[in-house]
Every structure is written in C-alpha cells, then in structure tokens.
Write a protein that holds these residues in place. Structure first.
Motif, PDB file in Angstrom:
ATOM      1  N   TRP A 136       0.838  -1.221  -0.055  1.00  0.00           N
ATOM      2  CA  TRP A 136       0.043  -0.063   0.047  1.00  0.00           C
ATOM      3  C   TRP A 136       0.863   1.198  -0.034  1.00  0.00           C
ATOM      4  O   TRP A 136       1.719   1.403   0.838  1.00  0.00           O
ATOM      5  CB  TRP A 136      -0.815  -0.159   1.258  1.00  0.00           C
ATOM      6  N   HIS A 137       0.696   2.025  -0.982  1.00  0.00           N
ATOM      7  CA  HIS A 137       1.430   3.488  -1.178  1.00  0.00           C
ATOM      8  C   HIS A 137       0.806   4.393  -0.526  1.00  0.00           C
ATOM      9  O   HIS A 137      -0.346   4.956  -0.934  1.00  0.00           O
ATOM     10  CB  HIS A 137       1.639   3.747  -2.594  1.00  0.00           C
ATOM     11  N   ARG A 138       1.462   5.000   0.441  1.00  0.00           N
ATOM     12  CA  ARG A 138       0.729   5.896   1.432  1.00  0.00           C
ATOM     13  C   ARG A 138       0.407   7.118   0.532  1.00  0.00           C
ATOM     14  O   ARG A 138      -0.627   7.887   0.862  1.00  0.00           O
ATOM     15  CB  ARG A 138       1.400   6.327   2.688  1.00  0.00           C
ATOM     16  N   ARG A 139       1.284   7.779  -0.277  1.00  0.00           N
ATOM     17  CA  ARG A 139       1.213   9.127  -0.843  1.00  0.00           C
ATOM     18  C   ARG A 139      -0.136   8.974  -1.906  1.00  0.00           C
ATOM     19  O   ARG A 139      -0.691  10.057  -1.857  1.00  0.00           O
ATOM     20  CB  ARG A 139       2.468   9.337  -1.444  1.00  0.00           C
ATOM     21  N   THR A 140       0.071   7.808  -2.773  1.00  0.00           N
ATOM     22  CA  THR A 140      -1.118   7.752  -3.592  1.00  0.00           C
ATOM     23  C   THR A 140      -2.283   7.128  -3.219  1.00  0.00           C
ATOM     24  O   THR A 140      -3.245   7.057  -3.996  1.00  0.00           O
ATOM     25  CB  THR A 140      -0.554   7.297  -4.978  1.00  0.00           C
ATOM     26  N   ASP A 141      -2.420   6.496  -2.089  1.00  0.00           N
ATOM     27  CA  ASP A 141      -3.311   5.713  -1.429  1.00  0.00           C
ATOM     28  C   ASP A 141      -3.901   4.701  -2.279  1.00  0.00           C
ATOM     29  O   ASP A 141      -5.066   4.351  -2.777  1.00  0.00           O
ATOM     30  CB  ASP A 141      -4.604   6.753  -1.191  1.00  0.00           C
ATOM     31  N   GLN A 142      -2.920   3.941  -2.883  1.00  0.00           N
ATOM     32  CA  GLN A 142      -3.251   2.647  -3.760  1.00  0.00           C
ATOM     33  C   GLN A 142      -2.182   1.678  -3.448  1.00  0.00           C
ATOM     34  O   GLN A 142      -1.058   1.601  -3.125  1.00  0.00           O
ATOM     35  CB  GLN A 142      -3.211   3.460  -5.332  1.00  0.00           C
ATOM     36  N   ALA A 143      -2.639   0.516  -4.122  1.00  0.00           N
ATOM     37  CA  ALA A 143      -1.886  -0.762  -4.333  1.00  0.00           C
ATOM     38  C   ALA A 143      -0.696  -0.560  -5.407  1.00  0.00           C
ATOM     39  O   ALA A 143      -1.094  -0.159  -6.313  1.00  0.00           O
ATOM     40  CB  ALA A 143      -2.961  -1.910  -4.480  1.00  0.00           C
ATOM     41  N   VAL A 144       0.447  -1.078  -4.929  1.00  0.00           N
ATOM     42  CA  VAL A 144       1.702  -0.907  -5.822  1.00  0.00           C
ATOM     43  C   VAL A 144       2.179  -2.402  -5.832  1.00  0.00           C
ATOM     44  O   VAL A 144       2.152  -3.069  -4.776  1.00  0.00           O
ATOM     45  CB  VAL A 144       2.705   0.217  -5.619  1.00  0.00           C
ATOM     46  N   GLY A 161       6.185   5.877 -15.555  1.00  0.00           N
ATOM     47  CA  GLY A 161       5.191   5.716 -16.623  1.00  0.00           C
ATOM     48  C   GLY A 161       5.649   4.497 -17.587  1.00  0.00           C
ATOM     49  O   GLY A 161       4.858   4.156 -18.327  1.00  0.00           O
ATOM     50  N   ASP A 162       7.037   4.009 -17.488  1.00  0.00           N
ATOM     51  CA  ASP A 162       7.548   2.958 -18.520  1.00  0.00           C
ATOM     52  C   ASP A 162       6.583   1.786 -17.932  1.00  0.00           C
ATOM     53  O   ASP A 162       6.195   1.520 -16.784  1.00  0.00           O
ATOM     54  CB  ASP A 162       8.771   2.626 -18.252  1.00  0.00           C
ATOM     55  N   PRO A 163       6.156   0.785 -19.160  1.00  0.00           N
ATOM     56  CA  PRO A 163       5.341  -0.347 -18.893  1.00  0.00           C
ATOM     57  C   PRO A 163       6.109  -1.138 -17.872  1.00  0.00           C
ATOM     58  O   PRO A 163       7.318  -1.346 -17.886  1.00  0.00           O
ATOM     59  CB  PRO A 163       5.186  -0.797 -20.209  1.00  0.00           C
ATOM     60  N   ILE A 164       5.143  -1.940 -17.128  1.00  0.00           N
ATOM     61  CA  ILE A 164       5.781  -3.315 -16.317  1.00  0.00           C
ATOM     62  C   ILE A 164       5.001  -4.256 -16.616  1.00  0.00           C
ATOM     63  O   ILE A 164       3.771  -4.415 -16.877  1.00  0.00           O
ATOM     64  CB  ILE A 164       5.582  -2.939 -14.863  1.00  0.00           C
ATOM     65  N   VAL A 179       1.025  -6.009 -20.046  1.00  0.00           N
ATOM     66  CA  VAL A 179       1.255  -5.012 -19.121  1.00  0.00           C
ATOM     67  C   VAL A 179       0.257  -4.808 -18.156  1.00  0.00           C
ATOM     68  O   VAL A 179      -1.015  -5.023 -18.344  1.00  0.00           O
ATOM     69  CB  VAL A 179       1.228  -3.392 -19.835  1.00  0.00           C
ATOM     70  N   ILE A 180       0.719  -4.870 -16.669  1.00  0.00           N
ATOM     71  CA  ILE A 180       0.068  -4.818 -15.646  1.00  0.00           C
ATOM     72  C   ILE A 180       0.023  -3.358 -14.866  1.00  0.00           C
ATOM     73  O   ILE A 180      -0.809  -3.233 -13.900  1.00  0.00           O
ATOM     74  CB  ILE A 180       0.432  -5.721 -14.610  1.00  0.00           C
ATOM     75  N   GLY A 181       1.093  -2.698 -15.452  1.00  0.00           N
ATOM     76  CA  GLY A 181       1.038  -1.220 -14.745  1.00  0.00           C
ATOM     77  C   GLY A 181       2.175  -0.473 -15.223  1.00  0.00           C
ATOM     78  O   GLY A 181       2.769  -0.814 -16.255  1.00  0.00           O
ATOM     79  N   ARG A 182       2.583   0.617 -14.431  1.00  0.00           N
ATOM     80  CA  ARG A 182       3.593   1.623 -14.853  1.00  0.00           C
ATOM     81  C   ARG A 182       4.643   1.780 -13.660  1.00  0.00           C
ATOM     82  O   ARG A 182       4.152   1.803 -12.592  1.00  0.00           O
ATOM     83  CB  ARG A 182       2.940   2.887 -15.349  1.00  0.00           C
ATOM     84  N   LEU A 183       5.820   2.061 -14.015  1.00  0.00           N
ATOM     85  CA  LEU A 183       6.651   2.252 -13.009  1.00  0.00           C
ATOM     86  C   LEU A 183       6.401   3.424 -12.216  1.00  0.00           C
ATOM     87  O   LEU A 183       5.948   4.740 -13.010  1.00  0.00           O
ATOM     88  CB  LEU A 183       8.360   2.696 -13.744  1.00  0.00           C
ATOM     89  N   LEU A 184       6.446   3.642 -11.205  1.00  0.00           N
ATOM     90  CA  LEU A 184       5.786   4.811 -10.320  1.00  0.00           C
ATOM     91  C   LEU A 184       7.022   5.526  -9.500  1.00  0.00           C
ATOM     92  O   LEU A 184       7.358   6.797  -9.837  1.00  0.00           O
ATOM     93  CB  LEU A 184       5.028   4.103  -9.070  1.00  0.00           C
ATOM     94  N   ALA A 200      11.988  -0.782  -5.953  1.00  0.00           N
ATOM     95  CA  ALA A 200      11.317   0.347  -6.781  1.00  0.00           C
ATOM     96  C   ALA A 200       9.765  -0.404  -6.673  1.00  0.00           C
ATOM     97  O   ALA A 200       9.574  -1.455  -6.266  1.00  0.00           O
ATOM     98  CB  ALA A 200      11.775   0.077  -8.259  1.00  0.00           C
ATOM     99  N   ILE A 201       8.838   0.475  -7.271  1.00  0.00           N
ATOM    100  CA  ILE A 201       7.401   0.110  -7.240  1.00  0.00           C
ATOM    101  C   ILE A 201       6.902   0.367  -8.526  1.00  0.00           C
ATOM    102  O   ILE A 201       7.145   1.240  -9.237  1.00  0.00           O
ATOM    103  CB  ILE A 201       6.710   0.913  -5.922  1.00  0.00           C
ATOM    104  N   GLY A 202       5.787  -0.170  -8.874  1.00  0.00           N
ATOM    105  CA  GLY A 202       5.080   0.138 -10.284  1.00  0.00           C
ATOM    106  C   GLY A 202       3.558   0.301  -9.662  1.00  0.00           C
ATOM    107  O   GLY A 202       2.770  -0.502  -8.818  1.00  0.00           O
ATOM    108  N   GLU A 203       2.868   1.053 -10.278  1.00  0.00           N
ATOM    109  CA  GLU A 203       1.506   1.464 -10.401  1.00  0.00           C
ATOM    110  C   GLU A 203       0.572   0.449 -10.943  1.00  0.00           C
ATOM    111  O   GLU A 203       0.926   0.345 -12.110  1.00  0.00           O
ATOM    112  CB  GLU A 203       1.210   2.889 -10.726  1.00  0.00           C
TER     113      GLU A 203
END
Length: 340
Positions: A136-144, A161-164, A179-184, A200-203
C-alpha cells in the motif's frame, strides 16, 4: 572380445534367453499389465536392454546389459546373460528412461491473473525478476507492486510511466497483453557507495486483480517482522527462478558488499547474508523476492547472490532489510491484504 563376437553374443542372448523368458512370463502372468503392454509393443522383455560397449582396450568390446527394472537382477534372467557373456559384460541398473522433452514452465514463470507473489515480472526493457509484494502506497493511497530497482526501473534507466510486464520479457511477456502497470518510483542507486536498498514500485492498472497474501507453498504473509534478523534465523522465499526455497541467515549488518550491475559495480551496506538449506537459496531471476521468517513475516528483499561461499559449495544470497525498503518508498505491507 571382438566386435563381431559381441554382436553374435547379443543376438544369441536375445534368442535363447530374453524371448523365452518373456513368453513364459506372459503366459504365467508374472509380468504385470503395464509391463505386458510394453512387451507387446517391443516384442521383448520390458526393462532390460542389450548393446555393445568398450572393453579393456582398443578393439576390445563387451556386452552392455542395461537393467531398467531392478527386480530382474537375479539368476533367472540377468544371471544367465552374464554367464553366457563369461564376464565380458558391463551391467548397469539405469532405472526408467524418459524422453528429454522440455519441462513444463513452472507457475512462477507464467502469466498469473490474479497476480501472485513470487511470479515473473519486469520493466519492459528488463529480462525478468520477481514480484516481491503488493504493498500500500501511502502517498497515492493505492496498491503497488514491489521489486528491485534493477527489475522494475532498469537500474535507474527507466522513467516514471514505463510499462511493467507480467510475466517479464524473458518469460514471454509482451505489450500490450502483459502490461500490468507503470513504473511509479524507485530508490536511486548511488554510484559512490553507501547503498542500503535496491527497490522500486509499479503502479497497478485498476483492472488487474491480485493476491497480496499467498506465498505459494508456504502460507499467508503475516505482516512485517519487527525485530532484526540474527545469524542462524531460518528464512524462506518464493521466486521467479527457483520457486520456494529455504535458508539460514549466515551474517547480518554486512557492509561493503560490491555487487555487479549492468551499469557498473555498486557498494551496499547493512545487508543480510543467507545460505541455502538443502540447495541454493536463489539464482538469477529471483531478484525482488520477498523473504520471510519462520513466522511468515516479511524481513528482507532479495537482490543479489554469489557463486561460492556458502556451505556445501553453494553460493550466498544477499537481502536488503525490509524496514528501509518500506520506509524509502512510503509503503505498508500490513494494509496490502485489504486490497485483495
């Protein structure tokens, strides 16, 4: 024995010993159904093969006897063959012979929906690493998704924003389907030393489902370990290459570990060293695996390994402590299950 003599002996053994044995065994029911069907297919005794092998010197040959069913070793069949060969034979028990087909791809190198911890993942320009955790990413309040910088951010060469991809490119992941998300975000790697984490984390795309709890083969993740690991503590991980492995902490607070990256050698401090129990703890592609203690609490993020130095000639694995990883990226693992 001359080559022609061995060939003649082989034919004689087949005619005088093997075929009569098969016929009698089939008639009496001594050969089971599985072996019976094999006999029908090969027209000879299942589980014993005859050939020609080298003898003691140049131009010397022997009868090769290859036994696939240990129960056949006895005077009735193998004993008679050996007697006919008069010691000029090479007897080996080889067990069942199977075709050398490619093994099925293990689950952790395949596409997983919902996402599973320990499965293949990577930046679009990276071969593949391991999905360590869904946090859980506190700043964006979302799963990463959490892994290493060198897995998700391509050693700082990636851009937000690069693809993961899941699975990673080395395991067949391709855009757009993988593609499941983007580099955050990523913790930058310092070229002048003093690194503590490779993370590192991906959105995640909002359509991607995930299982943030299950460590396949181990159980359910149970939060974060509060106390530091000590030498001798038992740990485990699920990773993209070696799957589920177990290990023992062999050293802690290791400073000055120089790790080779594509962009150069980097030095890390405060690392945890692990040696495998019953086999290697990790291999290439396991980078990013979440390491847990014996109570299934997160305690480290796997990022590197050596070829030697462990017990039994095995290599060693190095982990970032989990606390600075979570702190450096503003993450919580305790809240991740609520999103599953």
């Amino acid at each position: 024995m001359e080559l022609g003599s061995v060939r003649a002996l082989k034919a004689e053994v087949e005619e005088r010993v093997v075929r009569p044995f098969v016929a009698e065994a089939l008639a009496s029911g001594r050969i089971g159904m599985a072996a019976r069907s094999l006999s029908t297919a090969t027209r000879r005794q299942p589980g014993i093969a005859l050939g020609v092998t080298r003898g003691r010197g140049k131009g010397d040959f022997r009868l090769a006897i290859r036994v696939q069913r240990p129960a056949l070793i006895g005077p009735e069949l193998v004993g008679r063959i050996a007697e006919m060969a008069r010691g000029e034979h090479d007897l080996r028990v080889i067990g069942r012979v199977r075709k050398r087909a490619a093994a099925p791809k293990p689950w952790h190198q395949s596409r997983q929906r919902p996402l599973l911890l320990g499965s293949s993942i990577g930046h679009v320009d990276v071969t593949a690493g391991t999905l360590g955790a869904v946090a859980w990413h506190r700043r964006t309040d979302q799963a990463v998704v959490l892994s290493n910088n060198h897995v998700l951010a391509n050693e700082d060469r990636g851009e937000a924003g690069d693809p993961i991809l899941q699975p990673g490119a080395a395991d067949g992941g391709r855009r757009p389907g993988a593609v499941i998300g983007r580099l955050l975000a990523a913790v930058p790697l310092r070229r002048n030393g003093g690194n503590r984490v490779d993370a590192a984390i991906g959105e995640l795309d909002e359509r991607i489902r995930f299982d943030a709890l299950t460590l396949t083969g181990l159980g359910a993740l149970d939060g974060v370990r509060a106390e530091p690991l000590l030498p001798g503590d038992r740990v485990a991980k699920v990773g993209r290459t070696t799957g589920l492995t177990r290990g023992r902490v062999s050293a802690v607070e290791v400073d000055g570990v120089v790790v080779g990256f594509e962009t150069g050698d980097l030095s890390f401090d405060g690392q945890i060293e692990v040696e495998g129990v019953g086999g290697p703890f990790s291999a290439g592609g396991d980078s990013g695996s979440l390491v847990v203690d014996s109570d299934l609490r997160a305690c480290g993020l796997l990022f590197a390994g050596s070829d030697r130095g462990g017990s039994g000639g095995l290599g060693l694995t190095f982990l970032n402590e989990i606390a600075p990883v979570l702190r450096g990226l503003g993450l919580s693992l305790d809240l991740a299950p609520a999103m599953a």
